[in-house]
Enzyme design. Structure first.
Site, PDB file in Angstrom:
ATOM      1  N   GLU A   1       0.895  -1.170   0.000  1.00 42.80           N
ATOM      2  CA  GLU A   1       0.000   0.000   0.000  1.00 42.80           C
ATOM      3  C   GLU A   1       0.919   1.203   0.000  1.00 42.80           C
ATOM      4  O   GLU A   1       1.694   1.385   0.944  1.00 42.80           O
ATOM      5  CB  GLU A   1      -0.779   0.059   1.305  1.00 42.80           C
ATOM      6  CG  GLU A   1      -2.147  -0.536   1.306  1.00 42.80           C
ATOM      7  CD  GLU A   1      -2.779  -0.263   2.670  1.00 42.80           C
ATOM      8  OE1 GLU A   1      -3.004   0.915   3.007  1.00 42.80           O
ATOM      9  OE2 GLU A   1      -3.028  -1.233   3.387  1.00 42.80           O
TER      10      GLU A   1
ATOM     11  N   CYS B   1      -2.413   8.228   3.081  1.00 39.55           N
ATOM     12  CA  CYS B   1      -2.190   8.024   1.647  1.00 39.55           C
ATOM     13  C   CYS B   1      -3.506   8.218   0.897  1.00 39.55           C
ATOM     14  O   CYS B   1      -3.516   8.497  -0.289  1.00 39.55           O
ATOM     15  CB  CYS B   1      -1.581   6.668   1.382  1.00 39.55           C
ATOM     16  SG  CYS B   1      -2.557   5.347   2.017  1.00 39.55           S
TER      17      CYS B   1
HETATM   18  C1  UN1 Z   1      -2.327   5.020   4.571  1.00 37.93           C
HETATM   19  O1  UN1 Z   1      -2.548   6.190   4.787  1.00 37.93           O
HETATM   20  O2  UN1 Z   1      -1.148   4.574   4.673  1.00 37.93           O
HETATM   21  O3  UN1 Z   1      -8.851   5.016   4.284  1.00 37.93           O
HETATM   22  C2  UN1 Z   1      -3.377   4.042   4.193  1.00 37.93           C
HETATM   23  C3  UN1 Z   1      -7.972   5.557   4.951  1.00 37.93           C
HETATM   24  C4  UN1 Z   1      -6.874   4.711   5.546  1.00 37.93           C
HETATM   25  C5  UN1 Z   1      -5.617   4.955   4.772  1.00 37.93           C
HETATM   26  C6  UN1 Z   1      -4.540   3.996   5.112  1.00 37.93           C
HETATM   27  N1  UN1 Z   1      -7.248   3.336   5.548  1.00 37.93           N
HETATM   28  O4  UN1 Z   1      -7.959   6.761   5.141  1.00 37.93           O
END
Ligand code: UN1
Length: 518
Positions: free
Chosen positions: A268, A302
């Site tokens: 990810e 992210c």
């Molecule tokens: C990350 O920021 O590394 O949906 C991923 C969301 C979180 C993001 C996780 N699950 O905002």
């Protein structure tokens, strides 16, 4: 508040033993000690971390590989029971986990609550998955009429490398998914948030995870490199930057296993996430959702909205509302209940983000629309902290942004309705494909955008952050990641392998053994 002034520590843990020294050619050395300071006030020391090194990383891998013999004796339902116990222990240790989210990661109170909730959700969901995947997948007879079945089995040892922005949720999610699958784990959390990870690991052991099944390693990228280049691992689960993911992928591609199979890689990574707003959207709702998606968690997700794309006809009004809302954001001490935006993680992050804002100020085609201010009552010293003021910048193209900037910076782009397809092409052309927000009341437009956009998660007429375990499985494509979505029905299965085996009764086994002896 008493928890906020406590200090914690983190060290590598191999087979249940705390490692604070290492030996080179018979000489014993102490592992380097690093202080973790609260991002909102560097006078507050959260704790000490002893960093591992490549040698300890290798010991941890070998211990986890050997630990497979112990963990494979634990049935799927026993594994599920242990994971549910971790969830219970997290809830029991709520105050300490809340304090760690704040002093170590600089999270606001609401973000800290969400963080613990997501970690707990991962434990309970992946526990259910361990039980679900334990069922026989496929039953058939072979050519001579004897019964065969397909079942899921563990793969081996997984290296789990987790980020500082979800220091408990993603850290826990990766580990418990691998454990649910019957694999053993070497976990290396981000060095910035080693303390909460170390505490989380202790709770996992307390819940019944055997010390052989989970090895805990501290440290930075050199340690991660040593873990991911080990050739006896079954795979890597990684959340972090696109560049690091690319390096890990390259190194995994060079250790093809005996079977010819490559190690499993789930990543990810980053995003250049857009929210597309047409003239039928509700402006107040758009601004609320864009502000939360761009500046919530200080933009350190992210999934965060980085480019707000607004149809020209409604752009002026929307920008005015955005400016008004940003003027009311409370930026300051994350431990105060009214705070909307806390600090960014460290000085390097602050430097990079401020350099981007400077670059945009100097860019003739860009224009600063709004910048929030520090809250007067926030009781933080700006020099001794790492705050970046939430900033909105109008740009003329997505190209000018130049990649992902991981913090509270929102770019605003006007588009003409007739150029909608060009806009979607430009979003796709970034190569990232994580989240997309769509604000429109026209179903055909929404469907059209959904069909063309190359992204992992689309959100309609709402914010675009905060995916919920087992509700919105989360993950991207392209430069944003690879593999099944976290919190979804394919994740644990990917960490297992399907084997086809005969359904042999005890009788037929003893018969064949006797036949061999004869
Ligand atoms: C990350 O920021 O590394 O949906 C991923 C969301 C979180 C993001 C996780 N699950 O905002």
């Amino acid at each position: 508040d008493t928890q906020l002034t406590k200090t914690w520590s983190a060290t590598p843990i191999i087979n249940g033993q705390v490692v604070s020294e290492f030996t080179v050619e018979g000489v014993s050395n102490t592992l380097d000690n690093h202080k973790i300071r609260a991002p909102w006030n560097h006078d507050v020391i959260a704790g000490d971390v002893r960093y591992a090194n490549a040698n300890i990383a290798k010991q941890a891998i070998d211990a986890a590989v050997a630990g497979q013999k112990i963990w494979q004796l634990v049935s799927a339902s026993q594994r599920a029971t242990i994971l549910r116990k971790i969830a219970d222990l997290y809830e029991k240790n709520y105050a300490e986990l809340m304090a760690l989210c704040q002093v170590e990661a600089g999270k606001t109170i609401q973000d800290s609550i969400d963080e613990i909730k997501e970690a707990v959700d991962f434990c309970r969901f992946y526990a259910d998955e361990a039980e679900r995947l334990n069922e026989v997948v496929h039953e058939i007879t072979d050519l001579s009429g004897k019964p065969l079945r397909q079942v899921y089995k563990a793969r081996g040892t997984f290296v789990c490398i987790s980020p500082w922005n979800f220091p408990l949720a993603i850290y826990t999610g990766q580990i418990v998914a691998a454990l649910a699958a019957g694999n053993t784990v070497v976990a290396k959390p981000a060095e910035q948030t080693s303390l909460i990870a170390h505490f989380g690991a202790q709770l996992m052991y307390q819940a019944g995870v055997p010390s052989e099944a989970l090895q805990f390693v501290t440290g930075a990228g050199d340690v991660g490199g040593a873990l991911t280049t080990a050739n006896n691992i079954a795979g890597v689960i990684f959340t972090g930057s696109t560049q690091t993911a690319q390096r890990i992928n390259q190194s995994l591609n060079s250790h093809v296993q005996l079977s010819g199979e490559l190690p499993v890689f789930i990543a990810e990574t980053g995003g250049q996430n857009a929210m597309i707003v047409d003239s039928t959207a509700l402006p107040e709702q758009v601004v609320r959702d864009a502000v939360l998606s761009a500046f919530g968690s200080a933009g350190q997700r992210c999934s965060a909205c980085r480019v707000l794309c607004v149809q020209e006809e409604v752009a002026d009004g929307l920008i005015e509302l955005l400016q008004g809302t940003m003027a009311e954001l409370i930026v300051g001490n994350p431990a105060q209940v009214t705070t909307d935006v806390g600090p960014v993680i460290d000085k390097d992050a602050k430097k990079g983000l401020e350099a981007h804002i400077e670059r945009m100020i100097a860019e003739p085609t860009a224009n600063i629309l709004a910048q929030a201010t520090m809250s007067a009552s926030s009781l933080v010293s700006q020099e001794q902290s790492t705050f970046v003021l939430p900033t909105a910048i109008e740009v003329k193209s997505i190209d000018v942004i130049g990649g992902e900037h991981f913090g509270p910076i929102l770019h605003v782009l006007r588009y003409q309705a007739r150029d909608l397809d060009k806009l979607i092409d430009a979003i796709n052309a970034t190569g990232f494909g994580l989240t997309l927000g769509i604000h429109s009341r026209i179903e055909n437009i929404v469907e059209h955008i959904e069909r063309r956009a190359l992204v992992g998660n689309t959100y309609i007429n709402r914010n675009q952050i905060g995916a919920i375990v087992n509700v919105q499985p989360f993950g991207g494509c392209g430069l944003s990641g690879t593999g099944p979505k976290a919190g979804g029905p394919h994740y644990v299965a990917r960490l297992m392998q399907l084997t086809t085996e005969p359904l042999v009764s005890a009788d037929s086994v003893s018969f064949s053994i006797q036949a061999d002896i004869a």
